[in-house]
Design an enzyme around this catalytic site. Sequence first.
Site, PDB file in Angstrom:
ATOM      1  N   CYS A 125       0.834  -1.205   0.000  1.00 21.78           N
ATOM      2  CA  CYS A 125       0.000   0.000   0.000  1.00 21.78           C
ATOM      3  C   CYS A 125       0.867   1.253   0.000  1.00 21.78           C
ATOM      4  O   CYS A 125       1.421   1.639   1.035  1.00 21.78           O
ATOM      5  CB  CYS A 125      -0.927  -0.004   1.223  1.00 21.78           C
ATOM      6  SG  CYS A 125      -2.018   1.427   1.296  1.00 21.78           S
ATOM      7  N   CYS A 166      -0.584   4.044   2.198  1.00 23.51           N
ATOM      8  CA  CYS A 166      -0.372   3.825   3.637  1.00 23.51           C
ATOM      9  C   CYS A 166       1.067   4.109   4.053  1.00 23.51           C
ATOM     10  O   CYS A 166       1.317   4.748   5.080  1.00 23.51           O
ATOM     11  CB  CYS A 166      -0.691   2.374   4.018  1.00 23.51           C
ATOM     12  SG  CYS A 166      -2.272   1.757   3.432  1.00 23.51           S
ATOM     13  N   ASP A 167       2.020   3.604   3.268  1.00 24.22           N
ATOM     14  CA  ASP A 167       3.408   3.554   3.727  1.00 24.22           C
ATOM     15  C   ASP A 167       4.399   4.415   2.947  1.00 24.22           C
ATOM     16  O   ASP A 167       5.561   4.510   3.327  1.00 24.22           O
ATOM     17  CB  ASP A 167       3.895   2.098   3.701  1.00 24.22           C
ATOM     18  CG  ASP A 167       3.059   1.206   4.604  1.00 24.22           C
ATOM     19  OD1 ASP A 167       2.600   1.699   5.643  1.00 24.22           O
ATOM     20  OD2 ASP A 167       2.853   0.024   4.263  1.00 24.22           O
TER      21      ASP A 167
END
Length: 311
Positions: free
Chosen positions: A133, A136-137
């Site tokens: 992701c 997300c990261d």
Amino acid sequence: MIDCAIIGGGPAGLSAGLYATRGGVKNTVLFEKGMPGGQITGSSEIENYPGVKEVVSGLDFMQPWQEQCFRFGLKHEMSAIQRVSKKDSHFVILTEDGNTFEAKSVIIATGGSPKRTGIKGESEYWGKGVSTCATCDGFFYKNKEVAVLGGGDTAVEEAIYLANICKKVYLIHRRDGFRCAPITLEHAKNNDKIEFLTPYVVEEIKGDASGVSSLSIKNTATNETRELIVPGFFIFVGYDVNNAVLKQEDGSMLCKCDEFGSIVVDFSMKTNVQGLFAAGDIRILAPKQVVCAASDGATAALSVISYLEHH
């Protein structure tokens, strides 16, 4: 007879349970074979959920959800579901151990999971530099070099996204050709921060206690090997939705799904089957973000409340 059955205990299922019970649907049961929390509990750091300023692990992040969502009377049935089917105006839920439950309405929130590659070191560094992701990261690798694996739309789109954050992005694909849309590929090729590595495969993910440090890659045409020094490795080789509970005895699906197996819903999370709703990563066009899954769950629960009032 259960008023609302929720299949799946991730952010979508828990949010659905919270909104359903707090909205007056007293006999609401959440079916989850283990402790609720979902796929996000495997994440090492969460820092992009609105209103939560601390950086916490996925496990710690989901802990208060359980207490809050069960506060209003949500029941937890610790069972794995084999199949959900419809009989007349209600649903029949069959567990893997042979028990059956009947429900007036059902919310499917079984989610999905990114496909694993089996590359050496993948499991060891999953969530410790190996991610699926970019949203997300990606921020954790601001102004650093990262690598992306894959040749489809998602891989190329995420490489473009990461290029806005990172110093450099290596896009690794085992073939010279890509399966993504030509316009997307053109945008990636015109981005100076993206370096294409084809036809290459990743042979090993290396690192230490701190996480990923490098990748060992090989050119499949020349057998040349090289080491990529990167702290982040993003894998986009496919996604499996957990839709097995929809499969009927005759092989058909309970409701309409797209070519990837994702459940087709409208903006109210309604499927084409009356009384059946879907929320989170199992539904079409899911952004695969916790905040979006939670929103889906709330929307599905509100739709259930309306459905039960009129039926």
